[in-house]
Design a protein around this motif. Structure first.
Motif, PDB file in Angstrom:
ATOM      1  N   UNK A   1       0.823  -1.208   0.000  1.00  0.00           N
ATOM      2  CA  UNK A   1       0.000   0.000   0.000  1.00  0.00           C
ATOM      3  C   UNK A   1       0.857   1.259   0.000  1.00  0.00           C
ATOM      4  N   UNK A   2       2.063   1.176   0.534  1.00  0.00           N
ATOM      5  CA  UNK A   2       2.953   2.337   0.570  1.00  0.00           C
ATOM      6  C   UNK A   2       3.326   2.818  -0.825  1.00  0.00           C
ATOM      7  N   UNK A   3       3.232   1.939  -1.825  1.00  0.00           N
ATOM      8  CA  UNK A   3       3.534   2.328  -3.204  1.00  0.00           C
ATOM      9  C   UNK A   3       2.349   2.971  -3.905  1.00  0.00           C
ATOM     10  N   UNK A   4       1.222   3.059  -3.206  1.00  0.00           N
ATOM     11  CA  UNK A   4       0.000   3.708  -3.713  1.00  0.00           C
ATOM     12  C   UNK A   4      -0.407   3.176  -5.098  1.00  0.00           C
ATOM     13  N   UNK A   5      -0.549   1.861  -5.227  1.00  0.00           N
ATOM     14  CA  UNK A   5      -0.945   1.303  -6.526  1.00  0.00           C
ATOM     15  C   UNK A   5      -2.452   1.392  -6.740  1.00  0.00           C
ATOM     16  N   UNK A   6      -2.843   1.272  -8.000  1.00  0.00           N
ATOM     17  CA  UNK A   6      -4.259   1.159  -8.328  1.00  0.00           C
ATOM     18  C   UNK A   6      -4.703  -0.300  -8.323  1.00  0.00           C
ATOM     19  N   UNK A   7      -3.757  -1.192  -8.473  1.00  0.00           N
ATOM     20  CA  UNK A   7      -4.048  -2.622  -8.471  1.00  0.00           C
ATOM     21  C   UNK A   7      -2.788  -3.353  -8.034  1.00  0.00           C
ATOM     22  N   UNK A   8      -2.967  -4.510  -7.407  1.00  0.00           N
ATOM     23  CA  UNK A   8      -1.868  -5.384  -7.022  1.00  0.00           C
ATOM     24  C   UNK A   8      -1.933  -6.630  -7.893  1.00  0.00           C
ATOM     25  N   UNK A   9      -0.795  -7.037  -8.442  1.00  0.00           N
ATOM     26  CA  UNK A   9      -0.740  -8.235  -9.296  1.00  0.00           C
ATOM     27  C   UNK A   9       0.168  -9.266  -8.664  1.00  0.00           C
ATOM     28  N   UNK A  10      -0.217 -10.534  -8.794  1.00  0.00           N
ATOM     29  CA  UNK A  10       0.580 -11.640  -8.272  1.00  0.00           C
ATOM     30  C   UNK A  10       0.375 -12.847  -9.169  1.00  0.00           C
ATOM     31  N   UNK A  11       1.204 -13.861  -8.969  1.00  0.00           N
ATOM     32  CA  UNK A  11       1.127 -15.058  -9.804  1.00  0.00           C
ATOM     33  C   UNK A  11       0.790 -16.317  -9.044  1.00  0.00           C
ATOM     34  N   UNK A  12       0.154 -16.169  -7.871  1.00  0.00           N
ATOM     35  CA  UNK A  12      -0.158 -17.336  -7.041  1.00  0.00           C
ATOM     36  C   UNK A  12      -1.445 -17.075  -6.272  1.00  0.00           C
ATOM     37  N   UNK A  13      -2.395 -17.994  -6.366  1.00  0.00           N
ATOM     38  CA  UNK A  13      -3.714 -17.795  -5.771  1.00  0.00           C
ATOM     39  C   UNK A  13      -3.630 -17.641  -4.258  1.00  0.00           C
ATOM     40  N   UNK A  14      -2.745 -18.379  -3.596  1.00  0.00           N
ATOM     41  CA  UNK A  14      -2.627 -18.263  -2.148  1.00  0.00           C
ATOM     42  C   UNK A  14      -2.227 -16.863  -1.726  1.00  0.00           C
ATOM     43  N   UNK A  15      -1.243 -16.293  -2.414  1.00  0.00           N
ATOM     44  CA  UNK A  15      -0.818 -14.916  -2.126  1.00  0.00           C
ATOM     45  C   UNK A  15      -1.958 -13.937  -2.382  1.00  0.00           C
ATOM     46  N   UNK A  16      -2.677 -14.151  -3.473  1.00  0.00           N
ATOM     47  CA  UNK A  16      -3.773 -13.248  -3.819  1.00  0.00           C
ATOM     48  C   UNK A  16      -4.837 -13.223  -2.731  1.00  0.00           C
ATOM     49  N   UNK A  17      -5.195 -14.399  -2.211  1.00  0.00           N
ATOM     50  CA  UNK A  17      -6.202 -14.471  -1.158  1.00  0.00           C
ATOM     51  C   UNK A  17      -5.682 -13.843   0.138  1.00  0.00           C
ATOM     52  N   UNK A  18      -4.425 -14.134   0.456  1.00  0.00           N
ATOM     53  CA  UNK A  18      -3.827 -13.613   1.677  1.00  0.00           C
ATOM     54  C   UNK A  18      -3.778 -12.082   1.665  1.00  0.00           C
ATOM     55  N   UNK A  19      -3.243 -11.519   0.602  1.00  0.00           N
ATOM     56  CA  UNK A  19      -3.110 -10.067   0.505  1.00  0.00           C
ATOM     57  C   UNK A  19      -4.473  -9.406   0.348  1.00  0.00           C
ATOM     58  N   UNK A  20      -5.325 -10.017  -0.464  1.00  0.00           N
ATOM     59  CA  UNK A  20      -6.650  -9.455  -0.693  1.00  0.00           C
ATOM     60  C   UNK A  20      -7.482  -9.357   0.571  1.00  0.00           C
ATOM     61  N   UNK A  21      -7.188 -10.228   1.557  1.00  0.00           N
ATOM     62  CA  UNK A  21      -7.928 -10.183   2.807  1.00  0.00           C
ATOM     63  C   UNK A  21      -7.492  -9.060   3.727  1.00  0.00           C
ATOM     64  N   UNK A  22      -6.462  -8.298   3.333  1.00  0.00           N
ATOM     65  CA  UNK A  22      -5.960  -7.241   4.191  1.00  0.00           C
ATOM     66  C   UNK A  22      -5.941  -5.874   3.558  1.00  0.00           C
ATOM     67  N   UNK A  23      -6.494  -5.726   2.351  1.00  0.00           N
ATOM     68  CA  UNK A  23      -6.474  -4.440   1.667  1.00  0.00           C
ATOM     69  C   UNK A  23      -7.727  -4.271   0.816  1.00  0.00           C
ATOM     70  N   UNK A  24      -8.074  -3.020   0.564  1.00  0.00           N
ATOM     71  CA  UNK A  24      -9.197  -2.722  -0.322  1.00  0.00           C
ATOM     72  C   UNK A  24      -8.737  -2.537  -1.766  1.00  0.00           C
ATOM     73  N   UNK A  25      -7.439  -2.537  -1.986  1.00  0.00           N
ATOM     74  CA  UNK A  25      -6.914  -2.425  -3.350  1.00  0.00           C
ATOM     75  C   UNK A  25      -7.176  -3.735  -4.084  1.00  0.00           C
ATOM     76  N   UNK A  26      -7.696  -3.699  -5.301  1.00  0.00           N
ATOM     77  CA  UNK A  26      -7.973  -4.950  -6.015  1.00  0.00           C
ATOM     78  C   UNK A  26      -6.685  -5.771  -6.218  1.00  0.00           C
ATOM     79  N   UNK A  27      -6.794  -7.075  -6.037  1.00  0.00           N
ATOM     80  CA  UNK A  27      -5.670  -7.985  -6.230  1.00  0.00           C
ATOM     81  C   UNK A  27      -6.046  -8.952  -7.347  1.00  0.00           C
ATOM     82  N   UNK A  28      -5.271  -8.949  -8.426  1.00  0.00           N
ATOM     83  CA  UNK A  28      -5.575  -9.792  -9.586  1.00  0.00           C
ATOM     84  C   UNK A  28      -4.339 -10.580  -9.987  1.00  0.00           C
ATOM     85  N   UNK A  29      -4.553 -11.585 -10.791  1.00  0.00           N
ATOM     86  CA  UNK A  29      -3.438 -12.356 -11.326  1.00  0.00           C
ATOM     87  C   UNK A  29      -2.808 -11.596 -12.491  1.00  0.00           C
ATOM     88  N   UNK A  30      -1.517 -11.759 -12.643  1.00  0.00           N
ATOM     89  CA  UNK A  30      -0.801 -11.087 -13.735  1.00  0.00           C
ATOM     90  C   UNK A  30      -1.443 -11.362 -15.083  1.00  0.00           C
TER      91      UNK A  30
END
Length: 458
Positions: A409-438
Motif C-alpha cells: 500500500x505504501x507504493x500507492x498502486x491502483x491494483x496489485x498483481x501476483x502469480x499465485x492464488x494463495x498470495x492473492x487471497x492472503x493479501x486481498x484479505x488485508x487491503x481494499x486495493x484490487x488484487x488480480x493475477x498477472x
C-alpha cells in the motif's frame, strides 16, 4: 557440516539426499537475514540454520521427533528465501520435505492437530469439496468469536466475499489457437484455484489461444500434490502427482505438448520437482519428462514475446532492407490504450522468485503491456500464505500479511498483481486495493475483458 550417517542409513535414497544437503551447509548464517520466521520471532531455531541442526540430529539418531523439533519445523513457511540467499547452494527444500515426511511417520500429534490436518488434506485438493467448505465458512463467519481455536477462525476468514460459479473451462477439453497454431500446451487448472477464483484460468486460456497456443485441459489431471506434500503426507501427494504425470504423458505421447503451463506458482514449484520426487519409482522417466516441460505461464509468455519479436524483425528485413520492426508487434500487438499507465504493484510470490528463480518475466510483461510497475520494500519476504500455513500458523501468518500489505500500500498502486492464488487471497484479505493475477492484466491489455475485480472497484 559434518555428518555421521551410517552406511545402512545412506542406503535410503531420501537419507542419502539429506546427507548431501547437510554437508553443503557451512553454518554461515546468511539465511537468517532473509528468513521471515526468524525476522518475526527472533529465535535461531526458527531460522533455516537452526532447523538444519534440528533435522540433522533427528535423522542421524533416527529418534522419535520431540515437540520442540516439530514446533520449529512446522513454523517453516517453505518460502525458500534461504535458498536464494545461500552462497553454498544448500537445497533446503528437499531437506525440509524429508523432515516433514519423517515427522509424519514417526510423531503422534495432538488429536486437534491430527483432525485439522486430516480435514485440510481431504478438502483443499478437491474443488467440489472445497467449494462446499467455503460456503459453510461463509455461513459460519458470524459465529467466529465462538471458535476456541485460532486456526478454525482462520479457516472461516479464508472464504472470499463472493464464491464464483463453476467454470466450464476447467473441464477436460481442447481450446483451438486463434490463427496459426504456434504451440500446443496443457494447462494445469489446479484444485483450490478452481473454487476460489475461476477468472484466472479463464483469462489464461483466452490469452494463450489469442497468442497462437492450442490449450489442452487433460483428462485426469488435478491437484499437483503440493498441499499434502508440505504436510509430509507423501503417499497422498505422490498419488495426486502420479495422476497428473499419467494424464500429461498421454498428451505428450499423443498429439504432443510443447509445454505444461502452470498459473499457480506454488504448484509450479512442485511440478518442476516431480523428477526428484519420483526418482526411485517406476514413473521416474515420465516424471522427469513432465518436469522438463513444466513452465510458469510467465515463462511461456516471455518465450512467445521473444519469438514474436524475432518474427517481426525477420519480416521487416525481408520487406525493406536495412529496416527493423519495433518490439511489440507480431502476436502481442501494440499495448491496448485502456489501462495504459495504470500503477501496478507487483507482488513476487516466494514459489516463483525463490522456488523457480523467475523474477523478471512478470514485470517485463506488464511493462510491455503498458502498465507502470512498482514493487514493495522487502519484496523477497513472504506474505504468510504458504499453502496451508495461514491456516495452521495463523498468528505468524497474520504478522507477515500485515507487513506485506503495508509495504504494498505504501507504493500507492491502483491494483496489485501476483502469480499465485494463495498470495492473492492472503493479501486481498488485508487491503481494499484490487488484487488480480498477472495474466488477467495481460489478457485485458491484449484484447480481453477488464478483470472483474477492477470492474467492481470502479
Amino acid at each position: 557440516m559434518q555428518t555421521t550417517f551410517t552406511d545402512a542409513q545412506l542406503k535410503d535414497p531420501d537419507t542419502a539426499c539429506s546427507n548431501e544437503v547437510l554437508r553443503a551447509c557451512v553454518h554461515c548464517g546468511f539465511c537468517t537475514a532473509t528468513c521471515p520466521t526468524y525476522q518475526v520471532l527472533g529465535d535461531e531455531l526458527d531460522s533455516p540454520r537452526g532447523r538444519i541442526y534440528l533435522i540433522k540430529d533427528m535423522l542421524e539418531n533416527e529418534r522419535v521427533p520431540d515437540d520442540k523439533t516439530v514446533k520449529h519445523i512446522d513454523r517453516c513457511l517453505s518460502c525458500l528465501a534461504c535458498m536464494t540467499t545461500c552462497p553454498s547452494g544448500v537445497h533446503y527444500m528437499h531437506l525440509v520435505d524429508h523432515a516433514r515426511d519423517y515427522i509424519e511417520d514417526n510423531y503422534r500429534r495432538p488429536w486437534r492437530d491430527r483432525a485439522l490436518r486430516w480435514v485440510l488434506a481431504r478438502i483443499l485438493p478437491y474443488p467440489g469439496r472445497f467449494r462446499l467448505a467455503l460456503l459453510g465458512a461463509k455461513a459460519g463467519r458470524p459465529f467466529k468469536r465462538l471458535m476456541p481455536d485460532a486456526r478454525l477462525r482462520a479457516m472461516l476468514d479464508m472464504a472470499p466475499r463472493t464464491i464464483p460459479p463453476v467454470s466450464a473451462n476447467d473441464d477436460p477439453q481442447t481450446f483451438p489457437a486463434e490463427g496459426r497454431r504456434r504451440k500446443r500446451v496443457a494447462l494445469m487448472t489446479g484444485c483450490a484455484q478452481k473454487a476460489l477464483d475461476t477468472d484466472i484460468n479463464d483469462a489464461t486460456i483466452r490469452l494463450l489461444t489469442r497468442l497462437g497456443c492450442e490449450v489442452v485441459v487433460a483428462e485426469g489431471a488435478g491437484c499437483c500434490g503440493a498441499l499434502t506434500h508440505h504436510m509430509g503426507k507423501t503417499g497422498e501427494s505422490h498419488g495426486s502427482a502420479a495422476r497428473n504425470i499419467r494424464a500429461w504423458t498421454r498428451e505428450m505421447d499423443g498429439d504432443g505438448l510443447d509445454a505444461i503451463v502452470i498459473n499457480t506458482s506454488g504448484c509450479g514449484t512442485t511440478v518442476k520437482d516431480y523428477g526428484h520426487m519420483f526418482r526411485t519409482e517406476a514413473l521416474a522417466d515420465d516424471a522427469a519428462r513432465v518436469s522438463g516441460i513444466a513452465m510458469d505461464v510467465s515463462e511461456l509468455l516471455a518465450t512467445l514475446m521473444k519469438e514474436a519479436d524475432a518474427e517481426a524483425q525477420d519480416t521487416a528485413r525481408e520487406g525493406i532492407a536495412g529496416t527493423d520492426a519495433a518490439p511489440g508487434h507480431g502476436v502481442f500487438g501494440p499495448p491496448r490504450a485502456e489501462g495504459r499507465g495504470m500503477r501496478v504493484a507487483y507482488h513476487a510470490a516466494c514459489s516463483l522468485q525463490h522456488g523457480q528463480k523467475i523474477k523478471s518475466h512478470p514485470k517485463d510483461l506488464l511493462k510491455r503491456a503498458g502498465f507502470e510497475v512498482v514493487e514493495p520494500a522487502d519484496s523477497h519476504l513472504c506474505c504468510g500464505s504458504a499453502g496451508t500455513y495461514n491456516l495452521m500458523q495463523p498468528e505468524i501468518s497474520a504478522q507477515l500479511k500485515e507487513r506485506k500489505v503495508r509495504t504494498l500500500e505504501a507504493r500507492e498502486p491502483q491494483v496489485i498483481a501476483a502469480g499465485n492464488i494463495g498470495c492473492m487471497m492472503q493479501i486481498g484479505g488485508g487491503t481494499e486495493i484490487p488484487v488480480v493475477h498477472t495474466v488477467e492484466l495481460l489478457d485485458w491489455a491484449t484484447g480481453g475483458p477488464k478483470p472483474p475485480k477492477l470492474v467492481e472497484a470502479g
